[in-house]
Design an enzyme around this catalytic site. Structure first.
Site, PDB file in Angstrom:
ATOM      1  N   ARG A  97       1.063  -1.199  -0.219  1.00 27.90           N
ATOM      2  CA  ARG A  97       0.542   0.213  -0.191  1.00 27.90           C
ATOM      3  C   ARG A  97       1.069   1.301   0.298  1.00 27.90           C
ATOM      4  NH1 ARG A  97      -1.807   1.414   4.692  1.00 27.90           N
ATOM      5  NH2 ARG A  97      -1.923  -0.154   6.355  1.00 27.90           N
ATOM      6  N   ASP A 148      -6.840  18.858 -14.897  1.00 32.25           N
ATOM      7  CA  ASP A 148      -7.067  17.401 -14.937  1.00 32.25           C
ATOM      8  C   ASP A 148      -6.557  17.023 -16.388  1.00 32.25           C
ATOM      9  OD1 ASP A 148      -8.098  15.424 -16.774  1.00 32.25           O
ATOM     10  OD2 ASP A 148      -9.807  15.513 -15.275  1.00 32.25           O
ATOM     11  N   LYS A 195      -7.839   6.494 -18.915  1.00 30.89           N
ATOM     12  CA  LYS A 195      -7.905   7.303 -21.178  1.00 30.89           C
ATOM     13  C   LYS A 195      -7.089   6.771 -21.633  1.00 30.89           C
ATOM     14  CE  LYS A 195     -12.489   7.709 -18.823  1.00 30.89           C
ATOM     15  NZ  LYS A 195     -12.198   8.898 -18.140  1.00 30.89           N
ATOM     16  N   TYR A 233     -15.960  16.865 -15.464  1.00 31.95           N
ATOM     17  CA  TYR A 233     -16.202  15.355 -16.044  1.00 31.95           C
ATOM     18  C   TYR A 233     -16.760  15.270 -14.667  1.00 31.95           C
ATOM     19  CZ  TYR A 233     -15.948  10.015 -15.519  1.00 31.95           C
ATOM     20  OH  TYR A 233     -16.117   8.566 -15.681  1.00 31.95           O
TER      21      TYR A 233
HETATM   22  C1  LIG Z   1     -12.884   9.536 -16.688  1.00 25.40           C
HETATM   23  C2  LIG Z   1     -12.801  11.215 -16.403  1.00 25.40           C
HETATM   24  C3  LIG Z   1     -12.169  11.166 -15.103  1.00 25.40           C
HETATM   25  C4  LIG Z   1     -12.080   9.821 -13.820  1.00 25.40           C
HETATM   26  O1  LIG Z   1     -11.296   9.330 -13.693  1.00 25.40           O
HETATM   27  P1  LIG Z   1     -11.905   7.305 -13.387  1.00 25.40           P
HETATM   28  O2  LIG Z   1     -10.473   6.765 -13.706  1.00 25.40           O
HETATM   29  O3  LIG Z   1     -12.722   6.840 -14.448  1.00 25.40           O
HETATM   30  O4  LIG Z   1     -12.131   7.314 -12.075  1.00 25.40           O
HETATM   31  C5  LIG Z   1     -12.026  11.937 -14.778  1.00 25.40           C
HETATM   32  N1  LIG Z   1     -11.121  13.208 -15.433  1.00 25.40           N
HETATM   33  C6  LIG Z   1     -11.702  13.112 -16.760  1.00 25.40           C
HETATM   34  C7  LIG Z   1     -11.649  14.056 -18.022  1.00 25.40           C
HETATM   35  C8  LIG Z   1     -12.099  11.835 -16.965  1.00 25.40           C
HETATM   36  O5  LIG Z   1     -12.724  11.406 -19.133  1.00 25.40           O
END
Ligand SMILES: *Cc1c(COP(=O)(O)O)cnc(C)c1O
Length: 384
Positions: A51, A175, A200, A104
């Site tokens: 962890r 982000d 992604k 998001y």
């Molecule tokens: C998918 C996504 C998230 C969240 O990520 P997870 O891995 O699904 O928790 C946050 N920001 C953006 C822009 C995303 O496309």
């Protein structure tokens, strides 16, 4: 290990990774282990419990940090876990966070339904067009920015937002999931932190859920690392390894996502059944000038409005055969979805419409299949 000055493509393949010292294995092994032998109490090789630290995760964290130009990276079990820990490390009850108004959907849900309940305050702003002095008032502690946004692909000027935020003593998080460090490097534009859903483009193969936060602020890093271990939402070794493997082709994938994406944009713009196309590299995009200045390109995310009602959008997305109807994005396979009914369904309908997410909006994640197959597939759906 490569020098930090190596170019992006070389870092994507080598940063944080050296042949395994015991066997010479060229690829970082999957250290599928929870605990590590100690020679005496407190006398160990840097690893005590997975962890806290795991060698496969360390390699991934160091590789990601190198790609973003950050000193430090910390990986999490999902993008939202990274977001949650970062917010809890940076602000406390009563503090004001200013957030983009079409972030998001899951980020909005976390802020509005979880963090607000423990006393954090949120203001929402359209950073792509608002007066930044009004949007980021005195006393703001944190600015949460997504650019380009999802699904409308609005672009905010990171440098200008960071300058205003820093003037009032606030930290800035970007982000960077949609652009990836291949096309956009927020830390070099003044942001303090970058987060990604590695689910992604960074992993890129739709087989892992994961997240990362990166920073060059060592004091904040120490605090976030404390929380990473204390709260424990870490990725396992297998997921870390898959993401590390995905990263090695990030540059090659992004180039092709962009090439095919731009071909589809050109085709959609001329299509008689389409009323509007959203893409930051379109000259008609309201933020095109900023996009060109702060991004070196953009991948395969495209949104467009179909002529007709919501029912037609539903029939359209059900009719494709190469594009799979699914949430998520950034993988080798093409996906499509209706944000109002799927990824952004957790936003109240009035708020959704107010920010421009109509019921007929369709979002594409253009994958790496042959471009002619993608065009033919969409053409078939237009006729459905
Ligand atoms: C998918 C996504 C998230 C969240 O990520 P997870 O891995 O699904 O928790 C946050 N920001 C953006 C822009 C995303 O496309």
């Amino acid at each position: 290990m490569t020098s930090k000055s190596a170019r992006f493509e070389t870092l994507a393949i080598h940063a944080g990774q050296a042949p395994d010292p015991t066997t010479g294995a060229v690829m970082t092994p999957i250290y599928q282990v929870s605990t590590y032998a100690q020679e005496g109490v407190g006398n160990h090789k840097g690893y005590e419990y997975s962890r806290t630290d795991n060698p496969t995760r360390t390699a991934l964290q160091d590789c990601l940090a190198a790609l973003e130009g950050a000193k430090h990276g910390l990986c999490f079990a999902s993008g939202l876990a990274a977001t949650d820990v970062l917010v809890r490390a940076l602000v406390k009850p009563g503090d004001l966070v200013v957030c983009g108004d079409d972030v998001y959907g899951g980020t909005y849900r976390l802020f509005d339904k979880v963090h607000r309940n423990v006393g954090l305050k949120f203001l929402y702003a359209d950073f792509s067009r608002v007066n930044l002095v009004d949007a980021i008032p005195d006393g703001t502690k944190l600015v949460w920015l997504e650019t380009p946004t999802n699904p409308l692909l609005k672009v905010a000027d990171i440098e200008a937002v960071a300058a205003r935020a820093h003037a009032v003593g606030a930290k800035v998080v970007v982000d960077n999931t949609f652009a990836t460090p291949y096309f956009q490097r927020p830390l070099s534009l003044g942001a303090d932190f970058v987060v990604h859903s590695t689910t992604k483009y960074l992993n890129g193969h739709s087989d892992v859920v994961g997240g990362v936060m990166m920073t060059s602020d060592t004091e904040a890093y120490d605090q976030i690392k404390f929380l990473q271990n204390a709260a424990g939402a870490v990725p396992g070794p297998m997921d870390s390894w898959l993401t590390l493997r995905g990263l090695k082709t990030l540059h090659v994938r992004m180039d092709r996502h962009m090439e095919s994406g731009l071909k589809l944009v050109d085709w959609l713009v001329k299509h008689p059944e389409v009323t509007h196309v959203y893409h930051p590299l379109l000259e008609t995009h309201p933020n095109h000038a900023i996009a060109k200045r702060q991004m070196s390109g953009f991948g395969g995310m495209i949104s467009f409005e179909l002529k007709g009602d919501a029912g037609r959008a539903g029939r359209f997305v059900a009719a494709t055969k190469v594009f799979t109807l699914a949430e998520s994005l950034g993988g080798v396979e093409s996906l499509l979805e209706v944000p109002a009914l799927m990824t952004h369904a957790s936003i109240e309908p009035e708020k959704r419409r107010a920010i421009g997410i109509t019921d007929g909006l369709i979002r594409l994640s253009v994958g790496l299949e042959h471009i002619d197959d993608l065009v033919e597939d969409l053409e078939g759906a237009f006729r459905a």
